[in-house]
Design an enzyme around this catalytic site. Structure first.
Site, PDB file in Angstrom:
ATOM      1  N   GLY A 115      -8.171 -81.244  17.299  1.00 28.40           N
ATOM      2  CA  GLY A 115      -8.567 -82.622  17.623  1.00 28.40           C
ATOM      3  C   GLY A 115      -9.237 -83.276  16.434  1.00 28.40           C
ATOM      4  O   GLY A 115      -9.172 -82.774  15.317  1.00 28.40           O
ATOM      5  N   ASN A 116      -9.857 -84.410  16.661  1.00 27.37           N
ATOM      6  CA  ASN A 116     -10.632 -85.065  15.592  1.00 27.37           C
ATOM      7  C   ASN A 116     -11.857 -85.743  16.206  1.00 27.37           C
ATOM      8  O   ASN A 116     -12.037 -85.725  17.422  1.00 27.37           O
ATOM      9  CB  ASN A 116      -9.764 -86.048  14.802  1.00 27.37           C
TER      10      ASN A 116
END
Ligand code: CTP
Length: 398
Positions: free
Chosen positions: A206-207
């Site tokens: 993810g980020n």
């Protein structure tokens, strides 16, 4: 405005003189105006001026000993079709924090109708994180903020902080009541948040995107009358405006599918999501066990959603991307405009303090395919969203 009942709250600020002009315009347009002044507003302009212009006694206190009248804040709150408030910094703070220490604030809390505020303050007060937080809170509470404008301030400083001109406030209210909001009849698609690319049933890549920028844009477009489709990756945020339809997705592929399905009818697409550029080449069916001291993941590129939308873009549709850059910001953003067939790109540099992921503020430039560049100062994400939508409204009309 004919027959509309407006409560005009005036608080202590040098900009209080503008309330006289605003009352004149509202009355001329056929509205009934009830003025409520705070004690310190009277240091700047006399109640007599405002009562003469509004043709009604100005209210200030709960109780008027001269006439023995009790001014019921609940009745006043229910009377109005729209309270409009010219506020100074102190009032923005009080309203945002539910402080109720005078008639005007009690009416604000009692009102069931839409509320507008037109704040005025010195530029450093406006920039202060606490003021920005308060304006954000008010917007989240559903208050329509008529943003202060740039120009010469009473302090002699030059910058943002001037109360919007009465003519502009009148036209904002006029559009609102006419149901003639600038984005009425338009469909706006916004993407927001991160994407999660599954590794196995429990893990993902993810980020750090929070989704705040995209959500603020969706709210602002909806507040301007658009039908909004908000396609968002996993976030903890929720939406306020009833004209936002939210589609929840997880991966880039899900976001891609939803965008293709929803984009055809859109007049404006704003792609604020932080889409993953790579994903694992396959998803393990079972949880990966810690067998060895190292683990290699093989990644493949995800589909570039924005590029795909650029390829199928109908002639009248406006396509707007975001670019988060760390180096050669403007050059890289310009390349993205032509590579992805965009009309505009909103650039934020990670080198600007307070901009980008994880902040409540952002600093943007809007670059057009015709080479135009509009730079904005650091602001709260809510106010950045207002700038973005205000910038795009005229472009949509072309
Ligand atoms: N974008 C997209 N699909 C992707 C990657 C990005 O739709 N797979 C969109 C983003 O929503 C954003 C724009 O493309 O509006 C630019 O994203 P950014 O990450 O800045 O650029 P990339 O094209 O991914 O290039 P790079 O990461 O190399 O800068």
């Amino acid at each position: 405005m004919k027959g509309k009942k407006i409560i005009l709250g005036v608080s202590g600020s040098i900009a209080a003189y503008k309330s006289a002009l605003l009352i004149r315009l509202l009355v001329k347009a056929g509205a009934e105006v009830q003025v409520i002044m705070t004690g310190s507003a009277k240091d700047f302009i006399t109640p007599l001026t405002l009562s003469t212009l509004s043709k009604r006694p100005v209210l200030s206190d709960y109780f008027d000993p001269a006439s023995g009248t009790w001014h019921n804040h609940v009745e006043l709150g229910l009377w109005a079709d729209c309270p409009d408030c010219c506020t100074a910094c102190k009032y923005t703070c009080k309203m945002a924090n539910g402080i109720c220490d005078n008639l005007l604030l009690a009416v604000y809390l009692s009102a069931r109708c839409p509320v507008f505020i037109a704040p005025a303050m010195d530029l450093d007060m406006l920039k202060h994180p606490s003021t920005q937080r308060n304006l954000d809170t008010l917007k989240k509470d559903g208050v329509n903020v008529i943003a202060p404008v740039d120009g010469e301030l009473a302090s002699g400083l030059i910058g943002e902080g001037r109360m919007e001109e009465p003519e502009k406030i009148l036209s904002t209210l006029d559009l609102f009541f006419a149901g003639n909001l600038p984005l009425k009849g338009k469909m706006v698609l916004v993407t927001a948040g991160p994407t999660h690319e599954a590794i196995d049933p429990v893990r993902f890549i993810g980020n750090r995107s929070s989704g705040k920028m995209g959500f603020a844009i969706a709210e602002e477009a909806a507040r301007n009358g658009a039908e909004v489709v908000l396609i968002s990756g996993p976030t903890s945020l929720s939406t306020k405006q009833p004209n936002i339809r939210r589609i929840l997705v997880e991966s880039t592929e899900e976001m891609h599918r939803a965008c293709l399905q929803e984009s055809k009818k859109a007049d404006l697409l704003i792609m604020a999501a932080a889409v993953a550029d790579f994903r694992p080449d396959h998803i393990e069916e079972s949880k990966i066990k810690k067998k060895n001291n190292s683990l290699q993941l093989s990644l493949v590129p995800t589909t570039d959603i924005l590029s795909d939308l650029g390829k199928i873009k109908p002639a009248k549709q406006l396509l707007v991307g975001f670019a988060l850059e760390t180096d050669d910001e403007t050059e890289n953003a310009k390349i993205k405009i032509s590579k992805k067939n965009l009309d505009f790109i909103i650039l934020n540099s990670l080198r600007d303090q307070g901009a980008g992921f994880g902040h409540d503020t952002n600093k943007i430039s809007i670059l057009g395919k015709d080479g135009t560049v509009a730079d904005y100062p650091l602001k709260s994400k809510q106010l950045v969203a207002t700038d973005i939508i205000n910038f795009l409204i005229p472009a949509l009309k072309k």
